[in-house]
Design a protein around this motif. Structure first.
Motif, PDB file in Angstrom:
ATOM      1  N   GLN A 170      17.807 -27.356  27.304  1.00  0.00           N
ATOM      2  CA  GLN A 170      16.582 -26.526  28.783  1.00  0.00           C
ATOM      3  C   GLN A 170      17.754 -26.919  30.264  1.00  0.00           C
ATOM      4  OE1 GLN A 170      12.846 -27.466  30.035  1.00  0.00           O
ATOM      5  NE2 GLN A 170      12.313 -25.433  29.938  1.00  0.00           N
TER       6      GLN A 170
ATOM      7  N   GLY B  81      17.194 -22.934  35.017  1.00  0.00           N
ATOM      8  CA  GLY B  81      16.860 -21.127  35.207  1.00  0.00           C
ATOM      9  C   GLY B  81      17.294 -20.431  33.369  1.00  0.00           C
ATOM     10  N   ARG B  82      17.183 -21.326  32.839  1.00  0.00           N
ATOM     11  CA  ARG B  82      17.001 -19.918  31.272  1.00  0.00           C
ATOM     12  C   ARG B  82      17.058 -21.667  30.315  1.00  0.00           C
ATOM     13  NH1 ARG B  82      23.697 -21.990  29.984  1.00  0.00           N
ATOM     14  NH2 ARG B  82      23.021 -20.161  28.324  1.00  0.00           N
ATOM     15  N   GLY B  83      15.662 -20.358  29.525  1.00  0.00           N
ATOM     16  CA  GLY B  83      14.981 -20.992  28.490  1.00  0.00           C
ATOM     17  C   GLY B  83      15.632 -21.804  27.416  1.00  0.00           C
TER      18      GLY B  83
ATOM     19  N   PHE C 215      12.880 -19.006  22.896  1.00  0.00           N
ATOM     20  CA  PHE C 215      11.364 -18.470  24.514  1.00  0.00           C
ATOM     21  C   PHE C 215      12.644 -17.174  25.183  1.00  0.00           C
ATOM     22  CE2 PHE C 215       9.412 -22.347  23.776  1.00  0.00           C
ATOM     23  CZ  PHE C 215       9.977 -23.294  22.287  1.00  0.00           C
ATOM     24  N   GLY C 216      11.385 -17.497  26.037  1.00  0.00           N
ATOM     25  CA  GLY C 216      11.227 -16.614  27.499  1.00  0.00           C
ATOM     26  C   GLY C 216      12.057 -17.834  28.509  1.00  0.00           C
ATOM     27  N   LYS C 217      12.005 -17.318  29.964  1.00  0.00           N
ATOM     28  CA  LYS C 217      12.159 -18.297  30.828  1.00  0.00           C
ATOM     29  C   LYS C 217      11.485 -18.933  31.292  1.00  0.00           C
ATOM     30  CE  LYS C 217      17.094 -16.255  31.324  1.00  0.00           C
ATOM     31  NZ  LYS C 217      18.429 -15.314  32.691  1.00  0.00           N
TER      32      LYS C 217
END
Lengths: 111, 111
Positions: free
Chosen positions: A38, A41-43, B101-103
């Motif tokens: 992770q 700012g990113r998934g 996944f989304g953010k």
């Protein structure tokens, strides 16, 4: 009940140094195991998954590798760390195709 | 390309002010949609799994719903302890293991 452990919790390493992150699961047998990264700012990005001992699937070509030496142990490694390897590394497990359960994570900073 | 989009990116509520978070997806086949809660510096905590349009799941002040193109996480009368990042993930048909996944949506509930 099942428990998932990760260590270390935090790690600061110089560029070019090796890496070994460990994940273990208790209370279940033959789990599927996953490594995610992770970045800010990113998934969550799936890096590797394993459905059994010695079975590793890679999702993203990169500077990292994974191994599963025992049924409930999953290891993430690198021979030479890059600055871009910094991030929050999460291990997860599930049985079959059910929801995944995550560990507490390892914060890696590469300087 | 398959994609998961969460909105808004950040949401600030007063205690007791109900609202909804959105997760929209463009996928060729859905095998499941998952909601997680993530506190700062910790691994995601599983909340709900939804499999088919029209399905609803509830837990305390949270209710998750699913349509053919999106999912909503409704938060009723939120409390400050509901403050967290809420993550949405989808599992695609033909993929037994990978979650996309989304953010996330960063929810802050002020007292």
């Amino acid at each position: 009940s099942q428990t998932i452990h990760q260590w270390p919790a935090t790690l600061v390493q110089p560029v070019g140094s090796p890496l070994s992150l460990e994940c273990t699961v208790e209370g279940t047998s033959n789990p599927n195991l996953y490594w995610y990264r992770q970045a800010a700012g990113r998934g969550l990005q799936l890096l590797f998954y394993s459905v059994g001992i010695g079975q590793i699937s890679s999702e993203v070509p990169q500077n990292l590798s994974a191994s599963r030496p025992q049924d409930r142990q999953f290891i993430l490694s690198s021979k030479k760390l890059l600055l871009s390897d910094s991030g929050f590394y999460l291990c997860a497990w599930n049985s079959g195709t059910s929801e995944q359960f995550f560990g507490p994570g390892t914060r890696l900073t590469v300087l | 390309e398959d994609q998961v989009t969460q909105s808004p990116e950040a949401l600030r509520l007063q205690e007791g002010e109900s609202s909804s978070l959105n997760c929209s997806y463009t996928v060729s086949g859905l095998r499941g949609l998952f909601w997680y809660r993530q506190d700062p510096g910790k691994g995601p905590e599983f909340l709900f799994t939804l499999y088919s349009a029209g399905e609803e799941k509830e837990k305390e002040r949270l209710k998750a719903t699913l349509t053919k193109k999106e999912s909503f996480l409704h938060i009723t009368a939120p409390k400050p302890e509901d403050s967290a990042t809420y993550l949405c993930a989808v599992k695609l048909r033909g993929s037994n293991y990978k979650l996309t996944f989304g953010k996330g949506t960063l929810l802050t509930v002020n007292p």
